[in-house]
Design a protein around this motif. Structure first.
Motif, PDB file in Angstrom:
ATOM      1  N   PHE A 106       0.817  -1.210   0.000  1.00 47.62           N
ATOM      2  CA  PHE A 106       0.000   0.000   0.000  1.00 47.62           C
ATOM      3  C   PHE A 106       0.853   1.263   0.000  1.00 47.62           C
ATOM      4  O   PHE A 106       0.617   2.189  -0.793  1.00 47.62           O
ATOM      5  N   LEU A 107       1.833   1.341   0.916  1.00 47.52           N
ATOM      6  CA  LEU A 107       2.645   2.556   1.017  1.00 47.52           C
ATOM      7  C   LEU A 107       3.388   2.825  -0.285  1.00 47.52           C
ATOM      8  O   LEU A 107       3.485   3.976  -0.729  1.00 47.52           O
ATOM      9  N   GLY A 108       3.915   1.776  -0.909  1.00 45.07           N
ATOM     10  CA  GLY A 108       4.572   1.955  -2.197  1.00 45.07           C
ATOM     11  C   GLY A 108       3.619   2.492  -3.241  1.00 45.07           C
ATOM     12  O   GLY A 108       3.954   3.418  -4.002  1.00 45.07           O
ATOM     13  N   SER A 109       2.408   1.943  -3.279  1.00 45.38           N
ATOM     14  CA  SER A 109       1.397   2.412  -4.233  1.00 45.38           C
ATOM     15  C   SER A 109       1.050   3.877  -3.986  1.00 45.38           C
ATOM     16  O   SER A 109       0.944   4.678  -4.929  1.00 45.38           O
ATOM     17  N   ALA A 110       0.855   4.236  -2.704  1.00 47.64           N
ATOM     18  CA  ALA A 110       0.484   5.610  -2.362  1.00 47.64           C
ATOM     19  C   ALA A 110       1.591   6.587  -2.753  1.00 47.64           C
ATOM     20  O   ALA A 110       1.318   7.679  -3.264  1.00 47.64           O
ATOM     21  N   MET A 111       2.834   6.211  -2.517  1.00 47.63           N
ATOM     22  CA  MET A 111       3.958   7.076  -2.884  1.00 47.63           C
ATOM     23  C   MET A 111       4.022   7.285  -4.394  1.00 47.63           C
ATOM     24  O   MET A 111       4.241   8.397  -4.877  1.00 47.63           O
ATOM     25  N   ILE A 112       3.832   6.209  -5.129  1.00 46.72           N
ATOM     26  CA  ILE A 112       3.883   6.300  -6.598  1.00 46.72           C
ATOM     27  C   ILE A 112       2.744   7.177  -7.114  1.00 46.72           C
ATOM     28  O   ILE A 112       2.964   8.079  -7.936  1.00 46.72           O
ATOM     29  N   LEU A 113       1.529   6.924  -6.630  1.00 47.45           N
ATOM     30  CA  LEU A 113       0.365   7.666  -7.126  1.00 47.45           C
ATOM     31  C   LEU A 113       0.429   9.145  -6.755  1.00 47.45           C
ATOM     32  O   LEU A 113       0.260  10.017  -7.615  1.00 47.45           O
ATOM     33  N   LEU A 114       0.683   9.426  -5.479  1.00 49.96           N
ATOM     34  CA  LEU A 114       0.741  10.828  -5.073  1.00 49.96           C
ATOM     35  C   LEU A 114       1.948  11.521  -5.690  1.00 49.96           C
ATOM     36  O   LEU A 114       1.856  12.687  -6.100  1.00 49.96           O
ATOM     37  N   GLY A 115       3.068  10.806  -5.785  1.00 45.94           N
ATOM     38  CA  GLY A 115       4.244  11.385  -6.428  1.00 45.94           C
ATOM     39  C   GLY A 115       3.978  11.739  -7.877  1.00 45.94           C
ATOM     40  O   GLY A 115       4.405  12.794  -8.359  1.00 45.94           O
ATOM     41  N   ALA A 116       3.256  10.880  -8.589  1.00 44.91           N
ATOM     42  CA  ALA A 116       2.932  11.147  -9.994  1.00 44.91           C
ATOM     43  C   ALA A 116       1.985  12.338 -10.115  1.00 44.91           C
ATOM     44  O   ALA A 116       2.150  13.190 -11.005  1.00 44.91           O
ATOM     45  N   VAL A 117       0.990  12.422  -9.218  1.00 43.37           N
ATOM     46  CA  VAL A 117       0.047  13.549  -9.250  1.00 43.37           C
ATOM     47  C   VAL A 117       0.781  14.860  -8.970  1.00 43.37           C
ATOM     48  O   VAL A 117       0.569  15.866  -9.662  1.00 43.37           O
ATOM     49  N   ILE A 118       1.641  14.859  -7.972  1.00 41.67           N
ATOM     50  CA  ILE A 118       2.399  16.070  -7.636  1.00 41.67           C
ATOM     51  C   ILE A 118       3.276  16.492  -8.809  1.00 41.67           C
ATOM     52  O   ILE A 118       3.324  17.668  -9.185  1.00 41.67           O
ATOM     53  N   SER A 119       3.974  15.521  -9.402  1.00 39.37           N
ATOM     54  CA  SER A 119       4.859  15.826 -10.520  1.00 39.37           C
ATOM     55  C   SER A 119       4.094  16.401 -11.703  1.00 39.37           C
ATOM     56  O   SER A 119       4.498  17.409 -12.295  1.00 39.37           O
ATOM     57  N   LEU A 120       2.964  15.779 -12.034  1.00 41.38           N
ATOM     58  CA  LEU A 120       2.152  16.263 -13.154  1.00 41.38           C
ATOM     59  C   LEU A 120       1.569  17.633 -12.857  1.00 41.38           C
ATOM     60  O   LEU A 120       1.600  18.532 -13.705  1.00 41.38           O
ATOM     61  N   TYR A 121       1.044  17.801 -11.649  1.00 40.52           N
ATOM     62  CA  TYR A 121       0.434  19.077 -11.257  1.00 40.52           C
ATOM     63  C   TYR A 121       1.449  20.217 -11.325  1.00 40.52           C
ATOM     64  O   TYR A 121       1.176  21.287 -11.878  1.00 40.52           O
ATOM     65  N   ASN A 122       2.628  19.984 -10.769  1.00 40.11           N
ATOM     66  CA  ASN A 122       3.653  21.024 -10.764  1.00 40.11           C
ATOM     67  C   ASN A 122       4.174  21.314 -12.166  1.00 40.11           C
ATOM     68  O   ASN A 122       4.492  22.459 -12.499  1.00 40.11           O
ATOM     69  N   LYS A 123       4.257  20.265 -12.987  1.00 44.30           N
ATOM     70  CA  LYS A 123       4.734  20.458 -14.354  1.00 44.30           C
ATOM     71  C   LYS A 123       3.749  21.299 -15.154  1.00 44.30           C
ATOM     72  O   LYS A 123       4.141  22.202 -15.903  1.00 44.30           O
ATOM     73  N   ILE A 124       2.454  21.014 -15.004  1.00 40.82           N
ATOM     74  CA  ILE A 124       1.430  21.782 -15.726  1.00 40.82           C
ATOM     75  C   ILE A 124       1.476  23.252 -15.312  1.00 40.82           C
ATOM     76  O   ILE A 124       1.434  24.160 -16.147  1.00 40.82           O
ATOM     77  N   ASN A 125       1.591  23.489 -14.006  1.00 42.66           N
ATOM     78  CA  ASN A 125       1.582  24.860 -13.525  1.00 42.66           C
ATOM     79  C   ASN A 125       2.875  25.600 -13.808  1.00 42.66           C
ATOM     80  O   ASN A 125       2.854  26.809 -14.038  1.00 42.66           O
ATOM     81  N   SER A 126       3.998  24.889 -13.833  1.00 44.81           N
ATOM     82  CA  SER A 126       5.247  25.561 -14.194  1.00 44.81           C
ATOM     83  C   SER A 126       5.229  25.946 -15.662  1.00 44.81           C
ATOM     84  O   SER A 126       5.751  26.994 -16.048  1.00 44.81           O
ATOM     85  N   THR A 127       4.595  25.105 -16.505  1.00 44.43           N
ATOM     86  CA  THR A 127       4.457  25.443 -17.921  1.00 44.43           C
ATOM     87  C   THR A 127       3.564  26.672 -18.097  1.00 44.43           C
ATOM     88  O   THR A 127       3.856  27.573 -18.878  1.00 44.43           O
ATOM     89  N   GLY A 128       2.464  26.719 -17.321  1.00 46.11           N
ATOM     90  CA  GLY A 128       1.571  27.870 -17.384  1.00 46.11           C
ATOM     91  C   GLY A 128       2.242  29.143 -16.917  1.00 46.11           C
ATOM     92  O   GLY A 128       2.112  30.206 -17.527  1.00 46.11           O
ATOM     93  N   ASN A 129       3.025  29.041 -15.846  1.00 50.95           N
ATOM     94  CA  ASN A 129       3.723  30.218 -15.337  1.00 50.95           C
ATOM     95  C   ASN A 129       4.807  30.686 -16.295  1.00 50.95           C
ATOM     96  O   ASN A 129       5.067  31.882 -16.427  1.00 50.95           O
TER      97      ASN A 129
END
Length: 277
Positions: A106-129
């Motif tokens: 579970f912890l591995g899955s949660a790290m992967i999923l949340l890590g991917a969401v954070i990475s995608l979210y920050n990438k989208i917003n850095s591109t917008g900025n």
């Protein structure tokens, strides 16, 4: 978890205390179910609260510490693989008490999923900025990084509510506080089916009839507690300079900093001790 100068020693200490509590809990499990000792108190509501205090603490702290991970997805893959190792070993050594979808999975899955969401979210917003910077000659876009949400208290609140709602999902219903709502029986399979039938549904939280695991943490509800830990960091980070966040009890904090390797080794050691007794 952090550089030495800014490390939150209290988190390491709490994790060390929790790990010791977990080792004692698992030793009691071995004594009762492997050695066969008469321990009527183990399996009562009190021991359930003990077990819950351990898993809640681990999962909250793991989500909290996502802020300090340089490579959360890589870390998640490592922890997930450790979970697979635990499954393989228990299937071979303890076939009557195997671990499928345990806490490390579970912890591995949660790290992967949340890590991917954070990475995608920050990438989208850095591109917008960056686009705004090109238009205006400066970067005047809002800081929308997941780790720097203006009001993380809402994220914490929503995560806690979702955790409470989905807490009984393994048993076939959702908690709506004033009443429970039953989920369709078809999500949970049929009685008598293979232990790993529709395992992806069991992994998600819809525990299939006939499934058994001596350590089971499905994605729901626990992902919401993990996310709550992530938002909790942002809610209280302005207080990190206080002494309460820097309580360094060296033996306990050392254990807390090496929790994964200790977790991987503790059960074989306990099993060996149980067989000797």
């Amino acid at each position: 978890m952090q550089t030495h100068k800014s490390r939150l020693e209290t988190i390491d200490t709490i994790r060390g205390i929790t790990l010791i509590s977990m080792i004692l809990y698992h030793f009691c499990w071995d004594l009762k179910y492997i050695k066969g000792l008469n321990m009527p108190w183990y399996g009562t509501f009190g021991s359930y609260l003990w077990q819950q205090s351990i898993c809640w603490s681990f999962i909250l702290i793991s989500g909290f510490c996502m802020h300090f991970a340089r490579k959360p997805i890589r870390n998640g893959v490592l922890v997930f693989l450790c979970g697979i190792i635990i499954t393989c070993v228990t299937v071979l050594v303890l076939p009557d008490a195997p671990v499928y979808f345990g806490v490390l999975t579970f912890l591995g899955s949660a790290m992967i999923l949340l890590g991917a969401v954070i990475s995608l979210y920050n990438k989208i917003n850095s591109t917008g900025n960056a686009g705004l910077s090109g238009i205006n000659g400066k970067s005047n876009g809002p800081d929308l990084s997941v780790a720097n949400l203006k009001d993380p208290l809402w994220g914490l609140f929503i995560s806690v509510v979702l955790f409470a709602i989905t807490k009984p999902i393994n048993r076939g219903f959702l908690n709506l506080f004033v009443s429970n709502i039953a989920l369709p029986d078809t999500l949970y399979g049929q009685v008598g089916q293979d232990v790993l039938h529709n395992s992806y549904l069991t992994y998600l939280g819809f525990m299939q009839n006939g499934f058994y695991s001596s350590d089971y943490f499905s994605l729901m509800p626990w992902i919401f507690l993990f996310i709550a830990g992530y938002f909790l960091h942002s809610v209280i980070k302005k207080k990190f300079g206080l002494g309460i966040f820097h309580i360094n009890i060296k033996p306990l904090s050392w254990i807390g900093r090496h929790s994964l390797i200790i977790y991987m080794l503790h059960q074989p050691v306990l099993y060996g001790i149980t067989m000797i007794l």
